[in-house]
Structure formats: C-alpha cells, structure tokens
Design a protein around this motif. Structure first.
Motif, PDB file in Angstrom:
ATOM      1  N   PHE A 126       0.844  -1.205   0.000  1.00 38.60           N
ATOM      2  CA  PHE A 126       0.000   0.000   0.000  1.00 38.60           C
ATOM      3  C   PHE A 126       0.871   1.243   0.000  1.00 38.60           C
ATOM      4  CE2 PHE A 126      -4.105  -1.926   1.369  1.00 38.60           C
ATOM      5  CZ  PHE A 126      -3.638  -3.202   1.643  1.00 38.60           C
ATOM      6  N   ASP A 127       0.605   2.187  -0.898  1.00 40.16           N
ATOM      7  CA  ASP A 127       1.317   3.453  -0.839  1.00 40.16           C
ATOM      8  C   ASP A 127       0.546   4.436   0.034  1.00 40.16           C
ATOM      9  OD1 ASP A 127      -0.655   4.868  -2.274  1.00 40.16           O
ATOM     10  OD2 ASP A 127       0.335   4.539  -4.209  1.00 40.16           O
ATOM     11  N   GLU A 128       1.136   5.612   0.235  1.00 42.95           N
ATOM     12  CA  GLU A 128       0.603   6.594   1.187  1.00 42.95           C
ATOM     13  C   GLU A 128      -0.770   7.143   0.787  1.00 42.95           C
ATOM     14  OE1 GLU A 128       3.225  10.061   0.981  1.00 42.95           O
ATOM     15  OE2 GLU A 128       3.794   9.403  -1.033  1.00 42.95           O
ATOM     16  N   GLU A 129      -1.174   6.951  -0.462  1.00 46.57           N
ATOM     17  CA  GLU A 129      -2.458   7.480  -0.921  1.00 46.57           C
ATOM     18  C   GLU A 129      -3.622   6.528  -0.630  1.00 46.57           C
ATOM     19  OE1 GLU A 129      -2.911  10.567  -2.229  1.00 46.57           O
ATOM     20  OE2 GLU A 129      -0.777  10.828  -1.760  1.00 46.57           O
ATOM     21  N   GLN A 130      -3.344   5.366  -0.056  1.00 42.90           N
ATOM     22  CA  GLN A 130      -4.406   4.374   0.147  1.00 42.90           C
ATOM     23  C   GLN A 130      -5.106   4.555   1.493  1.00 42.90           C
ATOM     24  OE1 GLN A 130      -5.235   2.753  -2.442  1.00 42.90           O
ATOM     25  NE2 GLN A 130      -3.410   3.335  -3.590  1.00 42.90           N
ATOM     26  N   CYS A 131      -6.404   4.292   1.484  1.00 42.43           N
ATOM     27  CA  CYS A 131      -7.212   4.437   2.694  1.00 42.43           C
ATOM     28  C   CYS A 131      -7.382   3.060   3.354  1.00 42.43           C
ATOM     29  CB  CYS A 131      -8.578   5.012   2.326  1.00 42.43           C
ATOM     30  SG  CYS A 131      -9.746   4.995   3.702  1.00 42.43           S
ATOM     31  N   ILE A 132      -6.925   2.953   4.575  1.00 40.76           N
ATOM     32  CA  ILE A 132      -6.975   1.666   5.278  1.00 40.76           C
ATOM     33  C   ILE A 132      -8.424   1.268   5.591  1.00 40.76           C
ATOM     34  CG2 ILE A 132      -6.258   0.426   7.373  1.00 40.76           C
ATOM     35  CD1 ILE A 132      -3.946   1.012   5.408  1.00 40.76           C
ATOM     36  N   VAL A 133      -9.266   2.241   5.900  1.00 42.14           N
ATOM     37  CA  VAL A 133     -10.660   1.930   6.218  1.00 42.14           C
ATOM     38  C   VAL A 133     -11.356   1.336   4.995  1.00 42.14           C
ATOM     39  CG1 VAL A 133     -12.888   2.889   6.936  1.00 42.14           C
ATOM     40  CG2 VAL A 133     -10.775   3.743   7.971  1.00 42.14           C
ATOM     41  N   ARG A 134     -11.135   1.959   3.848  1.00 39.90           N
ATOM     42  CA  ARG A 134     -11.759   1.474   2.621  1.00 39.90           C
ATOM     43  C   ARG A 134     -11.287   0.047   2.311  1.00 39.90           C
ATOM     44  NH1 ARG A 134     -14.920   3.343  -1.024  1.00 39.90           N
ATOM     45  NH2 ARG A 134     -15.004   2.319  -3.047  1.00 39.90           N
ATOM     46  N   ASN A 135      -9.998  -0.166   2.445  1.00 49.58           N
ATOM     47  CA  ASN A 135      -9.441  -1.485   2.163  1.00 49.58           C
ATOM     48  C   ASN A 135     -10.000  -2.542   3.134  1.00 49.58           C
ATOM     49  OD1 ASN A 135      -7.276  -3.220   0.851  1.00 49.58           O
ATOM     50  ND2 ASN A 135      -6.801  -3.404   3.024  1.00 49.58           N
ATOM     51  N   THR A 136     -10.121  -2.169   4.396  1.00 49.60           N
ATOM     52  CA  THR A 136     -10.638  -3.116   5.391  1.00 49.60           C
ATOM     53  C   THR A 136     -12.094  -3.451   5.086  1.00 49.60           C
ATOM     54  OG1 THR A 136      -9.164  -2.032   6.974  1.00 49.60           O
ATOM     55  CG2 THR A 136     -10.770  -3.578   7.867  1.00 49.60           C
ATOM     56  N   TRP A 137     -12.856  -2.435   4.685  1.00 48.06           N
ATOM     57  CA  TRP A 137     -14.247  -2.673   4.281  1.00 48.06           C
ATOM     58  C   TRP A 137     -14.307  -3.611   3.070  1.00 48.06           C
ATOM     59  CZ3 TRP A 137     -16.161  -0.163  -0.400  1.00 48.06           C
ATOM     60  CH2 TRP A 137     -17.427  -0.627  -0.752  1.00 48.06           C
ATOM     61  N   ASN A 138     -13.403  -3.373   2.117  1.00 49.13           N
ATOM     62  CA  ASN A 138     -13.377  -4.207   0.913  1.00 49.13           C
ATOM     63  C   ASN A 138     -13.159  -5.675   1.271  1.00 49.13           C
ATOM     64  OD1 ASN A 138     -11.910  -5.619  -1.386  1.00 49.13           O
ATOM     65  ND2 ASN A 138     -12.548  -3.748  -2.425  1.00 49.13           N
ATOM     66  N   TYR A 139     -12.192  -5.935   2.162  1.00 50.13           N
ATOM     67  CA  TYR A 139     -11.929  -7.322   2.570  1.00 50.13           C
ATOM     68  C   TYR A 139     -13.095  -7.893   3.371  1.00 50.13           C
ATOM     69  CZ  TYR A 139      -7.122  -7.039   0.883  1.00 50.13           C
ATOM     70  OH  TYR A 139      -6.003  -6.920   0.086  1.00 50.13           O
ATOM     71  N   ALA A 140     -13.721  -7.060   4.203  1.00 50.80           N
ATOM     72  CA  ALA A 140     -14.866  -7.539   4.999  1.00 50.80           C
ATOM     73  C   ALA A 140     -16.003  -7.951   4.063  1.00 50.80           C
ATOM     74  CB  ALA A 140     -15.324  -6.457   5.960  1.00 50.80           C
ATOM     75  N   ARG A 141     -16.202  -7.177   3.011  1.00 54.25           N
ATOM     76  CA  ARG A 141     -17.226  -7.519   2.023  1.00 54.25           C
ATOM     77  C   ARG A 141     -16.883  -8.853   1.348  1.00 54.25           C
ATOM     78  NH1 ARG A 141     -17.949  -3.709  -3.192  1.00 54.25           N
ATOM     79  NH2 ARG A 141     -15.879  -4.554  -3.565  1.00 54.25           N
ATOM     80  N   PHE A 142     -15.590  -9.005   1.049  1.00 52.52           N
ATOM     81  CA  PHE A 142     -15.138 -10.259   0.439  1.00 52.52           C
ATOM     82  C   PHE A 142     -15.496 -11.454   1.326  1.00 52.52           C
ATOM     83  CE2 PHE A 142     -11.885 -13.581   0.319  1.00 52.52           C
ATOM     84  CZ  PHE A 142     -11.943 -13.968  -1.006  1.00 52.52           C
TER      85      PHE A 142
END
Lengths: 448, 177
Positions: A333-349
């Motif tokens: 992950f680079d500095e422009e990535q949102c951890i909350v969004r990514n965590t939500w994405n995995y939770a949806r998965f």
C-alpha cells in the motif's frame, strides 16, 4: 537473485511442451523414484527437506504425508489444491500456466510416495484456460507412458484428472474442496475425522497446494538434506511470492526464504520500489487474511531487527506486532491508500464468501461489512470501533473452518495499527469522505 | 395446470464432454462431475443455466434435481438468469482496487449506462463484479468466459477493450471443436 528451484527454466520457449520440458531435466524424479526408491523413502526425503505447505498454513508436508491411513484394500487419493483464491495470491495460476508439466511431474512422484492410483487436480473454475493447458500436458504425459498403466515399466499405475470448481473461495479449505470435488456445495466438514483418514469418497486423502507438490521433484532428485540447506532456520527452501499493489514491478518472484523485506520491496530484482515515487504506508505480507503491518513494523520487528521473508520472521511479535507469511501474497500500500476502505473491501469479500454454515461467521462477517461501510461512507458512530473489535473476537475460533479467523484477523489488525484513521473517519466524516481524501496523521489538526 | 417445460437437448459434443468427466470418478460417484457439467451447459446455452438445463443434468447423473439446484445456487460462476452476450466479470477485491478496480467498474457503468448486475440495452454486455480472480499483479482486470483481460487502468484501454468485444464472437470451447 538467489537459487531458482521452481522457476529455473520457466522462460525457456516451449517449456509447456513435454519435449522441451524433458530436455531440461523434466520427469527425472519420476524415473528416480519409481525405479530406485520405495514410496517410504520418498516420504522420508520430503520429511528431511523440512518442506512446509505453501498454500498458507505452513504445515510440514512430510508429516502430513505420514498421517495418511493405509487400510488394506481401500484406495488412497492425492488431491492437488489449485483453488487459488486468497486475495493477493496468483503464483499457482502463473506457475501452472507457464510450466504445467512441473505440476504433473510432482503429482506423479507424490502419488507414488502416497500409494495413490488415482489423483485429482482441483482448480478454480475461473481458471478454465489453465485447466485446458493442464489437460493438454496430461495427454502428452499419457502418450509418453508417464501416466496410466505400468508407468515407465515400473509396475506403478496412476490416473490423473483435472476438476474445475464453480467460484467459491471456501473451496480452498481442504474439506470444502473435497465436498466440491464430490459435486456438492462447498461446506467444510467437521474434523475429526481428518482427510488423512476419511477424505475424498470417505477414503484416506492428502490435499496439497500446487507449489508444495511442485517442490517434490527437486527434493527427490537432490535429496531432502540438500533442500533443507536452502532458506533460513525452519523456513527451508524457496517460495513463490505474488507481489501486488502499489509497486513498480508486480509479479511472481521465487525467493530463497530469508530475503530481507526491505530488499524485497525496494530492490530492482523484486518489487522495484513504490510506484509513482510515493512512500510506503503498509503491507499485507501473506494474503488478505493475515494482519496488515504499517511501514515501521514490516521493515523491522518490534525488537528492531530486520524483518525477513520467512515463516518465523514475519510472525515475530505474534499478532500484536507481527503477521504471517501465509501463501506469500505480498500486497503493498502506498501513502495514498485508505486503510478503512481497504478493510471494508476485505470484509465484504469474506461476507460474500462465507458458506453460511456457522452463525458466527455468516452473521459476523455481515456485521463487520455493514459497520465498516458506514464508517467509510461517513456515517460511523463513536462506539463502532469497539463494536468491530468485539464482533471480530466473537467470530475468531468459533467456526468449523478457518474462514472465520481469516475474516476477523484483518479487521482486528487494521484497527490495532491504524486506529487513528478509523477515528478520523468517524470524527470528521465530511473531510474523510471528500474525493481523494486520505488520512495523513491529522486527527487532531482538523478543527470540526 | 403446471407449465410444461421445454426439455433441453445438449449437443453430441457437450454430451461427450460430460461423459468424459463422469468417467474420471469411481463407480457410483458420478455426481462428482456435476460442476464441470454445469460449466459445459452454461457454455452451450448462451451463458446461463436454466431450470430445464439443470433438470436434464440431474437426469443424466441419475440424481434428484434439488441436488443440482443447491449446487448451482452455491457457486457464483453459474448464472441462473439470462445474460448479455458478454458477461464482464470485473474483479472488485482489495489488490485490484489498489490499482484502480473501483474506477474501472465506474467507467464501465458510465459507458454502458448500466448498474452492477444489469445488461446493456443492446444486449451486448452484462456487468458482474466478482471477487479476486488470481490476477492481482495485472489489475485492474476482468474475465469474459474463459479469458482474462488485464491492465485496464486507463479510459483508453477500456475503450479499446469494449470496441474489440463488440466485434468479438466467443471462442468455441476446446471440447466443441
């Protein structure tokens, strides 16, 4: 770049054909094992090698093989797990596509060691084009007397078939895979009995990952003791790493276990650094289900030692300050990535992929997805962070299979290491949901 | 009065391929061929499996129709409703998102004027976001039938892809050649 065991000949034109594969030493291990070794001797070599399951769990392969029950008159099966579905993992797909005979050679040698006369490769249905490549290679192997009756005159018989899945992450779990291979829904089985006793068609079965099986020929050819010299400590041998995310050179890299993480990320021999000249923010080092680590903890352990690409080093510090090597899916992950969004994405998965058998997973993954969604979209409540931690805790360890844990760990880890970012989303929803907004440590700098 | 369903007939090539899979399993374990048979049916019948197709598969395998329905509804690859000519199965999972999967899905929605799960007015494209397709190093990407289309990170690449697909017929599956 270190020793290449699996990928030495991967770039040779025509390596997917039997002729070229054999010209480069292919199928030597079949010849050696079937003609000069007993099945027990092959198992012993694999034990000595220290080879560990490459699908994610890292369980010693030789030990798994030695658990296989051998009742008289009952068939035994070897099933290859090619249901590569862990987000971030694409090494097996890439390897089978480019070097199909390597898997077939590994299946023959391993099936011989286990006394299996029929073996299956269960591949995810999405990879139908890889199934076609494997079937073509299998047909070549049959024609050359490497499969079928009396292989190379040894008296050993083996039939090998490929079976496609239908789109379900859960079928990477070995008992769900066996259910699916029997033409059923992929609901994991209660254990015991373990597959080694009652597996496919209620017969003793070993399920191994593609990469694990592909390591066996080298071990047979060069001895387990030689394999054990490669790598570091109990992380013996080489590992295929699927590198993805915000790096300059995504792809599959074969590494000797023990390469420093910093070298792996920044060296041109591997990931080639962070793309677009940006800074590193975090890494998920072993597939979406393992804990995410922020920059400081992925490069160094909590004790300040260099973090290495090995089972032991990546898990140093447990889940408080460490993570896992898992399947070797290295997501950057680079500095422009949102951890909350990514965590939500995995939770949806995980919610999408829960088979629905156990309530903590079926309901809990849905709760986590919903709560994370509202935080990400600016409707979070103050108590949501604690709620997420509590739901994750109640899923973990309370399900038949590890999908529950796999869903809980990334949420718990994201909150452990990036709690400020979650709080910022809840406290300052307007700022956090603005287009392109990313948390840069400004929790208290923003005035509401 | 109950509706009389039209019985499905599979082609000789499809039947031969189904029998080939059935032959891979021990006596009495013919049900193991169910997933590959659903794939074959879907490829032959325009990208989806109808209740009639599932009944036919049950008949071939000598199992109850419910055993086919419960499997077809569990696995995400089987479409249980008619779909467009090309089903765009776009990866929406984390690693692809780091490289622009959300933007790819938005671009496709805008260009085709459809939402997720819908089919474009000309019947050409169905948009079906899916989970990780094991192509994380070449994302954002999507799958149509058996093939991957990768590195679709720019609007220009998406335009080229759609233009190519508009003129593309499906590859004949190996078993039907």
């Amino acid at each position: 770049m270190g020793l290449k065991i699996l990928t030495e000949h991967i770039n040779v034109p025509g390596i997917e054909t039997l002729e070229v594969y054999r010209k480069h030493g292919g199928y030597k291990s079949v010849e050696k094992a079937l003609k000069t070794m007993t099945p027990e001797e092959v198992v012993e070599e694999v034990k000595t090698s220290g080879l560990r399951g490459r699908g994610g769990a890292g369980f010693p392969t030789g030990m798994k093989w030695s658990f296989l029950a051998k009742p008289e008159g009952v068939p035994r099966y070897l099933v290859c797990n090619a249901d590569e579905s862990e987000p971030g993992t694409f090494k097996d797909r890439w390897y089978m596509e480019n070097n199909p005979h390597a898997l077939i050679e590994g299946m023959i040698t391993s099936s011989y060691a286990l006394g299996a006369n029929t073996s299956y490769i269960y591949i995810r249905g999405e990879l139908m084009f890889v199934l076609r490549i494997l079937e073509k290679a299998i047909a070549e192997a049959y024609a050359a007397g490497l499969l079928g009756k009396n292989i190379l005159g040894s008296g050993y018989n083996l039939d090998l078939h490929v079976a496609p899945g239908g789109g379900a992450y859960i079928c990477g779990e070995e008992t769900a895979l066996l259910e699916s291979l029997e033409g059923k829904r992929g609901n994991p089985r209660n254990k015991p009995p373990f597959p080694a006793v009652k597996g496919l068609f209620q017969s003793p079965t070993v399920v191994n990952n593609v990469e694990t099986i592909c390591a066996v020929p080298w071990i047979v050819n060069n001895t387990g003791a030689e394999y054990a010299k490669i790598g570091i400590g109990r992380s013996t041998g080489t590992k295929l790493i699927s590198a993805s995310g915000n790096i300059n050179k995504p792809g599959v890299y074969e590494i000797e276990l023990g390469v420093p993480v910093e070298e792996f990320i920044y060296s041109d021999a591997y990931c080639g650094g962070i793309w677009k000249g940006r800074e590193l923010k975090a890494v998920v080092p072993g597939g979406s289900s393992v804990p995410i680590l922020p920059k400081n903890l992925i490069l160094k352990t909590a004790a300040g030692e260099d973090r290495l690409m090995s089972y032991e080093s990546l898990s140093d510090g447990g889940f408080v300050t460490g993570s896992m090597l898992g399947s070797g899916a290295f997501i950057v992950f680079d500095e422009e990535q949102c951890i909350v969004r990514n965590t939500w994405n995995y939770a949806r998965f995980y919610h999408h992929e829960s088979c629905g058998q156990c309530s903590p997973c079926r309901e809990g993954t849905g709760w986590m997805e919903k709560v994370l969604h509202r935080i990400e979209y600016g409707h979070g409540h103050q108590q949501d962070i604690d709620l997420l931690v509590s739901v994750a805790k109640q899923i973990e360890g309370n399900t038949i299979c590890p999908l529950g844990d796999a869903a809980a760990w990334p949420v718990a880890a994201a909150i452990r290491h990036f709690r400020d970012e979650f709080e910022w989303h809840i406290k300052y929803p307007k700022e956090a949901t603005a287009p392109g907004a990313v948390y840069r440590g400004q929790l208290d700098a923003v005035t509401a | 009065m109950a509706e009389i369903l039209n019985e499905v007939q599979f082609s000789d090539a499809a039947m031969a391929e189904m029998q080939r899979y059935i032959s891979h399993y021990p006596e009495g374990r013919q049900k193991s061929a169910l997933l590959p048979m659903l794939h074959i049916a879907q490829a032959e019948l325009g990208g989806w499996v109808s209740p009639e197709a599932m009944d036919k598969i049950a008949e071939i395998l000598n199992i109850q129709p419910i055993e086919v329905y419960e499997v077809a509804t569990f696995y995400t690859m089987f479409n249980l409703k008619p779909v467009g000519k090309h089903v765009l199965e776009v990866c929406r999972t984390g690693p692809c998102c780091l490289r622009g999967a959300d933007e790819l899905i938005d671009t496709l929605k805008r260009k085709l004027n459809i939402e997720e799960g819908e089919t474009s007015a000309d019947g050409m494209f169905t948009l079906k976001p899916v989970e990780c397709l094991a192509s994380c190093g070449t994302g954002p990407m999507l799958q149509v039938r058996e093939l991957f289309y990768e590195n679709l990170g720019s609007e220009q690449r998406v335009d080229e892809f759609l233009e190519m697909m508009r003129h593309k017929e499906h590859e004949t599956p190996t078993w039907a050649k």
